[in-house]
Design a protein around this motif. Structure first.
Motif, PDB file in Angstrom:
ATOM      1  N   GLY A 157       0.835  -1.204   0.000  1.00  0.00           N
ATOM      2  CA  GLY A 157       0.000   0.000   0.000  1.00  0.00           C
ATOM      3  C   GLY A 157       0.862   1.243   0.000  1.00  0.00           C
ATOM      4  N   THR A 158       0.237   2.403   0.166  1.00  0.00           N
ATOM      5  CA  THR A 158       0.945   3.692   0.249  1.00  0.00           C
ATOM      6  C   THR A 158       1.164   4.000   1.720  1.00  0.00           C
ATOM      7  N   ALA A 159       2.434   4.248   2.096  1.00  0.00           N
ATOM      8  CA  ALA A 159       2.848   4.261   3.493  1.00  0.00           C
ATOM      9  C   ALA A 159       2.011   5.186   4.369  1.00  0.00           C
ATOM     10  N   ASN A 160       1.808   6.455   3.963  1.00  0.00           N
ATOM     11  CA  ASN A 160       1.120   7.420   4.819  1.00  0.00           C
ATOM     12  C   ASN A 160      -0.362   7.125   5.008  1.00  0.00           C
ATOM     13  N   TYR A 161      -0.908   6.157   4.226  1.00  0.00           N
ATOM     14  CA  TYR A 161      -2.337   5.852   4.315  1.00  0.00           C
ATOM     15  C   TYR A 161      -2.570   4.430   4.834  1.00  0.00           C
ATOM     16  N   MET A 162      -1.483   3.754   5.208  1.00  0.00           N
ATOM     17  CA  MET A 162      -1.607   2.367   5.676  1.00  0.00           C
ATOM     18  C   MET A 162      -2.068   2.327   7.125  1.00  0.00           C
ATOM     19  N   ALA A 163      -2.966   1.406   7.411  1.00  0.00           N
ATOM     20  CA  ALA A 163      -3.469   1.245   8.770  1.00  0.00           C
ATOM     21  C   ALA A 163      -2.385   0.677   9.679  1.00  0.00           C
ATOM     22  N   PRO A 164      -2.417   0.990  10.973  1.00  0.00           N
ATOM     23  CA  PRO A 164      -1.392   0.500  11.895  1.00  0.00           C
ATOM     24  C   PRO A 164      -1.276  -1.020  11.897  1.00  0.00           C
ATOM     25  N   GLU A 165      -2.373  -1.762  11.843  1.00  0.00           N
ATOM     26  CA  GLU A 165      -2.300  -3.219  11.870  1.00  0.00           C
ATOM     27  C   GLU A 165      -1.650  -3.778  10.609  1.00  0.00           C
ATOM     28  N   LEU A 166      -1.772  -3.056   9.510  1.00  0.00           N
ATOM     29  CA  LEU A 166      -1.109  -3.513   8.284  1.00  0.00           C
ATOM     30  C   LEU A 166       0.398  -3.313   8.392  1.00  0.00           C
ATOM     31  N   ARG A 226     -11.453  -3.020   7.488  1.00  0.00           N
ATOM     32  CA  ARG A 226     -11.227  -1.850   8.339  1.00  0.00           C
ATOM     33  C   ARG A 226      -9.935  -1.124   8.014  1.00  0.00           C
ATOM     34  N   ILE A 227      -8.995  -1.794   7.324  1.00  0.00           N
ATOM     35  CA  ILE A 227      -7.798  -1.062   6.894  1.00  0.00           C
ATOM     36  C   ILE A 227      -8.186  -0.033   5.825  1.00  0.00           C
ATOM     37  N   ASP A 228      -9.194  -0.332   5.014  1.00  0.00           N
ATOM     38  CA  ASP A 228      -9.681   0.640   4.034  1.00  0.00           C
ATOM     39  C   ASP A 228     -10.401   1.806   4.719  1.00  0.00           C
ATOM     40  N   ILE A 229     -11.066   1.511   5.845  1.00  0.00           N
ATOM     41  CA  ILE A 229     -11.747   2.588   6.581  1.00  0.00           C
ATOM     42  C   ILE A 229     -10.715   3.560   7.146  1.00  0.00           C
ATOM     43  N   PHE A 230      -9.594   3.031   7.631  1.00  0.00           N
ATOM     44  CA  PHE A 230      -8.523   3.895   8.125  1.00  0.00           C
ATOM     45  C   PHE A 230      -7.980   4.753   6.973  1.00  0.00           C
ATOM     46  N   GLN A 285      -8.749   5.917  14.484  1.00  0.00           N
ATOM     47  CA  GLN A 285      -8.325   5.241  15.715  1.00  0.00           C
ATOM     48  C   GLN A 285      -7.323   4.133  15.404  1.00  0.00           C
ATOM     49  N   THR A 286      -6.308   4.047  16.261  1.00  0.00           N
ATOM     50  CA  THR A 286      -5.254   3.044  16.047  1.00  0.00           C
ATOM     51  C   THR A 286      -5.796   1.623  16.183  1.00  0.00           C
ATOM     52  N   ASN A 287      -6.607   1.393  17.171  1.00  0.00           N
ATOM     53  CA  ASN A 287      -7.193   0.069  17.386  1.00  0.00           C
ATOM     54  C   ASN A 287      -8.380  -0.126  16.438  1.00  0.00           C
ATOM     55  N   PRO A 288      -8.361  -1.161  15.612  1.00  0.00           N
ATOM     56  CA  PRO A 288      -9.460  -1.376  14.655  1.00  0.00           C
ATOM     57  C   PRO A 288     -10.835  -1.483  15.311  1.00  0.00           C
ATOM     58  N   THR A 289     -10.877  -2.002  16.533  1.00  0.00           N
ATOM     59  CA  THR A 289     -12.186  -2.150  17.184  1.00  0.00           C
ATOM     60  C   THR A 289     -12.787  -0.808  17.603  1.00  0.00           C
ATOM     61  N   ASP A 290     -11.957   0.228  17.681  1.00  0.00           N
ATOM     62  CA  ASP A 290     -12.431   1.562  18.054  1.00  0.00           C
ATOM     63  C   ASP A 290     -12.895   2.369  16.832  1.00  0.00           C
ATOM     64  N   MET A 329     -18.183   0.603   6.176  1.00  0.00           N
ATOM     65  CA  MET A 329     -18.369   1.875   5.491  1.00  0.00           C
ATOM     66  C   MET A 329     -19.833   2.300   5.515  1.00  0.00           C
ATOM     67  N   SER A 330     -20.723   1.369   5.467  1.00  0.00           N
ATOM     68  CA  SER A 330     -22.148   1.722   5.524  1.00  0.00           C
ATOM     69  C   SER A 330     -22.477   2.449   6.816  1.00  0.00           C
ATOM     70  N   GLU A 331     -21.909   1.961   7.920  1.00  0.00           N
ATOM     71  CA  GLU A 331     -22.123   2.598   9.215  1.00  0.00           C
ATOM     72  C   GLU A 331     -21.504   3.993   9.255  1.00  0.00           C
ATOM     73  N   MET A 332     -20.344   4.128   8.643  1.00  0.00           N
ATOM     74  CA  MET A 332     -19.634   5.415   8.656  1.00  0.00           C
ATOM     75  C   MET A 332     -20.341   6.455   7.789  1.00  0.00           C
ATOM     76  N   LEU A 333     -20.992   6.020   6.723  1.00  0.00           N
ATOM     77  CA  LEU A 333     -21.612   6.962   5.794  1.00  0.00           C
ATOM     78  C   LEU A 333     -22.912   7.564   6.328  1.00  0.00           C
ATOM     79  N   ILE A 334     -23.554   6.915   7.280  1.00  0.00           N
ATOM     80  CA  ILE A 334     -24.849   7.399   7.780  1.00  0.00           C
ATOM     81  C   ILE A 334     -24.742   8.813   8.360  1.00  0.00           C
ATOM     82  N   PRO A 335     -23.864   9.071   9.339  1.00  0.00           N
ATOM     83  CA  PRO A 335     -23.782  10.442   9.871  1.00  0.00           C
ATOM     84  C   PRO A 335     -23.240  11.444   8.841  1.00  0.00           C
ATOM     85  N   LEU A 336     -22.394  10.969   7.908  1.00  0.00           N
ATOM     86  CA  LEU A 336     -21.876  11.885   6.882  1.00  0.00           C
ATOM     87  C   LEU A 336     -22.994  12.346   5.946  1.00  0.00           C
TER      88      LEU A 336
END
Length: 502
Positions: free
Chosen positions: A188-197, A206-210, A268-273, A278-285
């Motif tokens: 992936g691209t370093a500055n956009y990679m999730a911590p777990e990756l 969830r790495i895509d959500i990050f 959030q660093t922890n994926p569970t947080d 994406m469906s859940e994230m898009l609702i408030p947006l």
């Protein structure tokens, strides 16, 4: 899941190898990634303008070697299976005569999202949240198709002239299955990679959500959530995963608090947080976007109404000014008619307003007696006789005036107002004198009822040449007394008077 993998990795007929240089007219290079090159090209068979992407053979084989035994699908197969308004449409794909994979896609006339992030122009400011939601919908569709993108960043997104977002690159996409979720694949691209990756931990959607949250943060703030140098290194990536991201409101105070909260939760660093889907994230947006757009439309309507009212006020003001000017013009015309007459036009008006003529000097000095003064050496020229009416006498024609040409050398003194002559023994206020004795002559007092010798009437030329007189104060008084006294009626005898002070 088993049926999905079976259908995905089932043997399919491959298209024949294509000589890309002959099949397409490659016009210009429009993009280049770490594993591919993209040309703007014209299809020689249809004349259609397209985008042709050719993958680097060696780099592609190296990447696919990480999934040995998993039968990872190629990019062409994945891209051709995606049908969404916010994902570029792949028309065909295959193998070139050089053994390289190629994809033929719609050519997007527009701008790269990375460019809009850098310039932060009016287009970006007005549509930023809209772009975020569109990109989120493309990613949500990809997840619902059971794929993980693994390389979401502004570089892989285009915006067309209709402000439609298009996700264009799928080189690192893998199935969202347990075999491809195992740790170890750090791409992936370093500055956009999730911590777990980066930590080589187990991964999922969830790495895509990050990556999506980092991209949205950069779209609003024009910077990353951490302080990182321009050059990407693994050390800088390890530093930013160990530090909390800076609040986005610190760099964009105008951002809606609800949007800021959604983005910060996705970082959030922890994926569970984080947001779990994406469906859940898009609702408030979407909800925030609807309210913001409604407020913006209301402000635009109020602004338009204010502008309309201002224009109407300006129009009324102009009408009032015009009416005032017309009223002033009518007033001017009214006063001009009073001064110059009803039928007078501006052409007929005199250039200056007439003023009252000052009374003659004789009238001004009538009340104050004048002292006699010596006449000049040159005899004064008497004025031409003018008949003066007498209320007690029958009006008779006046004698003809003395022509001016007959007395070119006569000078009229200011104090001399003429000669009074009464015919047939009435009154004579003049005396014949030699021109040599004119300086010693101060005037003559004549008693009333003086007989006058019968002589031939004086010729005008003799009078002009010989007679000049200056009446003294007493003579003037006597003349006025006699003038006021009633005269005897001599029948038809004419009375001839020259003008006096009256």
């Amino acid at each position: 899941m088993a049926n999905f993998l079976k259908n995905l990795f089932a043997k399919k007929s491959r298209v024949a190898k294509v000589d890309v240089a002959r099949r397409f007219e490659l016009l210009s290079r429009v993009g280049q990634g770490s594993m591919s090159k993209v040309w703007r090209a014209r299809d020689n068979m249809t004349g259609r303008m397209l985008a042709v992407k050719v993958l680097d053979k060696m780099k592609t084989e190296r990447f696919e070697a990480r999934f040995v035994g998993l039968k990872k699908p190629i990019e062409g197969d994945i891209a051709a299976s995606l049908q969404h308004p916010n994902i570029v449409h792949t028309i065909e794909h295959g193998i070139t005569t050089d053994g390289e994979q190629y994809l033929v896609m719609d050519f997007i006339e527009g701008l790269s999202l990375s460019y809009l992030v850098d310039v932060q122009n009016e287009q970006m400011r007005d549509n930023c949240l809209n772009y975020v939601i569109q990109l989120g919908e493309a990613l949500d569709y990809l997840h619902r198709q059971n794929w993980i993108h693994r390389d979401l960043c502004p570089r892989n997104v285009m915006v067309d002239p209709d402000n439609t977002v298009k996700l264009i690159d799928f080189g690192l996409v893998v199935p969202n299955t347990p075999d491809f979720q195992k740790p170890g694949n750090r791409t992936g691209t370093a500055n956009y990679m999730a911590p777990e990756l980066i930590k080589r931990q187990r991964t999922d959607q969830r790495i895509d959500i990050f990556s999506f949250a980092v991209t949205a943060y950069e779209m609003f703030a024009k910077r990353l959530p951490w302080d990182v140098p321009d050059q990407e290194t693994l050390e800088t990536v390890l530093q930013h995963i160990n530090k909390p991201p800076k609040p986005i409101s610190q760099f964009t105070p105008h951002i809606d608090p609800r949007v800021a909260e959604v983005i910060m939760k996705g970082l959030q660093t922890n994926p569970t947080d984080r947001w779990q889907t994406m469906s859940e994230m898009l609702i408030p947006l979407r909800k925030a976007h609807e309210e913001i757009e409604a407020k913006r439309q209301m402000e635009q309507k109020l602004k338009a109404a204010s502008a309309k009212a201002k224009a109407a006020k300006t129009k009324d003001g102009s009408a009032a000014v015009a009416a005032k000017a017309q009223k002033a013009k009518e007033d001017d015309d009214f006063f001009e008619q009073i001064l110059f007459g009803e039928g007078t036009t501006k052409v007929d008006k005199p250039k200056t307003i007439p003023t009252t003529t000052a009374p003659p000097k004789e009238k001004r000095e009538e009340s104050a007696p004048t002292k006699p003064r010596p006449t000049s050496s040159k005899p004064a020229e008497p004025k031409a006789p003018v008949a003066k009416s007498n209320p007690n006498k029958t009006k008779t024609p006046a004698p003809k005036p003395i022509p001016k040409s007959a007395s070119p050398d006569i000078v009229i003194e200011d104090e001399f107002d003429g000669i009074e002559i009464e015919v047939e023994g009435h009154k004579l206020d003049a005396v014949a004198a030699d021109s040599e004795s004119a300086d010693e002559f101060d005037g003559i007092e004549i008693e009333s009822e003086l007989p006058v010798e019968t002589e031939s009437p004086l010729k005008p030329s003799d009078v002009d040449r010989k007679f000049s007189t200056l009446l003294t104060e007493e003579a003037q008084e006597a003349n006025r007394v006699q003038a006021d006294a009633p005269l005897a009626d001599d029948g038809d005898e004419p009375v001839l008077r020259l003008p006096d002070d009256d």
